[in-house]
Enzyme design. Sequence first.
Site, short mmCIF file in Angstrom:
data_model
loop_
_atom_site.label_atom_id
_atom_site.label_comp_id
_atom_site.label_asym_id
_atom_site.label_seq_id
_atom_site.Cartn_x
_atom_site.Cartn_y
_atom_site.Cartn_z
N ASP A 158 41.71 13.71 -20.10
CA ASP A 158 41.77 14.23 -21.89
C ASP A 158 42.96 13.71 -22.13
O ASP A 158 44.17 14.30 -22.09
CB ASP A 158 41.30 15.55 -22.55
CG ASP A 158 39.80 15.02 -22.77
OD1 ASP A 158 39.40 13.54 -23.90
OD2 ASP A 158 39.87 16.35 -23.31
N ASP A 199 41.17 18.47 -22.96
CA ASP A 199 42.80 19.21 -23.59
C ASP A 199 41.58 20.60 -23.90
O ASP A 199 42.16 21.46 -25.12
CB ASP A 199 42.83 18.13 -24.64
CG ASP A 199 42.10 17.73 -25.95
OD1 ASP A 199 40.57 17.81 -26.26
OD2 ASP A 199 42.19 17.19 -26.50
N SER A 200 39.97 20.99 -23.50
CA SER A 200 39.71 22.38 -24.26
C SER A 200 40.91 23.71 -23.74
O SER A 200 40.74 24.39 -23.87
CB SER A 200 38.41 22.15 -23.87
OG SER A 200 38.68 22.14 -22.51
N GLU A 250 28.75 14.81 -26.99
CA GLU A 250 28.28 16.23 -27.26
C GLU A 250 28.05 16.56 -27.89
O GLU A 250 28.06 16.24 -29.49
CB GLU A 250 30.23 17.23 -27.26
CG GLU A 250 30.43 17.68 -27.43
CD GLU A 250 31.65 18.68 -27.42
OE1 GLU A 250 32.67 18.17 -27.16
OE2 GLU A 250 31.88 19.72 -27.57
N LYS A 274 40.10 9.46 -20.81
CA LYS A 274 38.85 10.08 -21.73
C LYS A 274 39.53 10.19 -23.18
O LYS A 274 40.36 10.95 -22.90
CB LYS A 274 38.12 11.26 -21.21
CG LYS A 274 36.81 11.36 -22.45
CD LYS A 274 35.68 12.84 -22.12
CE LYS A 274 36.39 13.94 -23.00
NZ LYS A 274 37.30 14.10 -24.28
N GLU A 326 38.61 10.56 -27.82
CA GLU A 326 37.01 10.55 -28.42
C GLU A 326 37.51 9.90 -29.15
O GLU A 326 38.39 9.48 -29.39
CB GLU A 326 37.91 11.91 -29.16
CG GLU A 326 37.89 13.30 -28.47
CD GLU A 326 38.19 14.80 -28.64
OE1 GLU A 326 38.06 13.78 -29.82
OE2 GLU A 326 38.21 15.67 -28.44
O1 KIV Z 1 38.44 19.28 -23.71
C1 KIV Z 1 37.17 18.90 -23.50
O2 KIV Z 1 37.15 20.00 -22.35
C2 KIV Z 1 36.58 18.34 -23.58
C3 KIV Z 1 34.74 18.39 -24.00
C4 KIV Z 1 34.64 19.56 -24.82
C5 KIV Z 1 34.10 17.96 -23.37
O3 KIV Z 1 36.56 17.41 -24.38
#
Ligand code: KIV
Length: 285
Positions: free
Chosen positions: A87, A48-49, A186, A117, A119
């Site tokens: 993500d 989600d970056s 991270e 994934k 968090e």
């Molecule tokens: O969104 C993303 O790219 C991530 C990384 C910062 C690990 O979660």
Amino acid sequence: MSDRKKVTLTTLFQKMANGEPITWLTGYDYPTAYFHEQAGIDMILVGDSLGMTMLGYDSTLPVTMDDMVRHTAAVRRGAPKAFVIGDMPYMSYQPSVETAIRSAGRFMAETGCDAIKLEGGAEMADRIAGIVAAGIPAMGHLGLTPQSASALGGFRLQGKSALQAKKIVDDAKALEKAGAFCILLELVPDRLCQLITERAEHCIIMSLGSGPHAHGQLLIYHDLFGLYPKFTPRMAKVYGNAGEVILNGVKAYVAEVTSGAFPRPENYFGMKDEEYQELLNLLED
Ligand code: KIV
């Protein structure tokens, strides 16, 4: 690389067992995923970056499930063999276990990704367990978790004190017990990452800015090539300046269109004299 075998969970656990580092990059679109695939990358994270790197937001919080689904499906098309991880965006899993299972299911059904994934630590273990029970491979993310950056005091090293580090060790065990196949650490100190890696039994530990003692490494694609204009974090290594190449190319294009140097005859198509004459006749009628 087109005769490459599909990377599966078995492939990843085999690499872990053999002590072969697992390679992982973020990717958000078809052409980038294509190049990742050609280079033989093991895993691609559609993070989600992308809210920051692709959409220009200041954080990952505005990213929606629709954004993630569109980008993840494009990555899947570009990299059919790599292990693609979707993500889970902000608030697509935090509200409840059911929300988490539905979001993960949508990711799998609409994008063809291999895993998801999310968090968070022990407080997210029931989400991981629910998703895994629904037959979806799920991984965790500890340390600096950008969706909670405000609560963590910003984008900074996590687990510096023994007490904070102990919580991360406990969180990692809780996620592993809940069935996470992998955990990303991270921005935690290298020795903490090493300790968690050594204690992991059935879980792959990946490092992003957390040192070499993990089962593999992740970097943000834009940081590798100077493609994020706002900053390059210390943990990144720059492998080339694609941003500069692109900027110089666009500047040259602007100059050539302005001066009339572009387009040249090889950049466009002519029309036969007789067809052109016929066209003029038709227009006169
Ligand atoms: O969104 C993303 O790219 C991530 C990384 C910062 C690990 O979660």
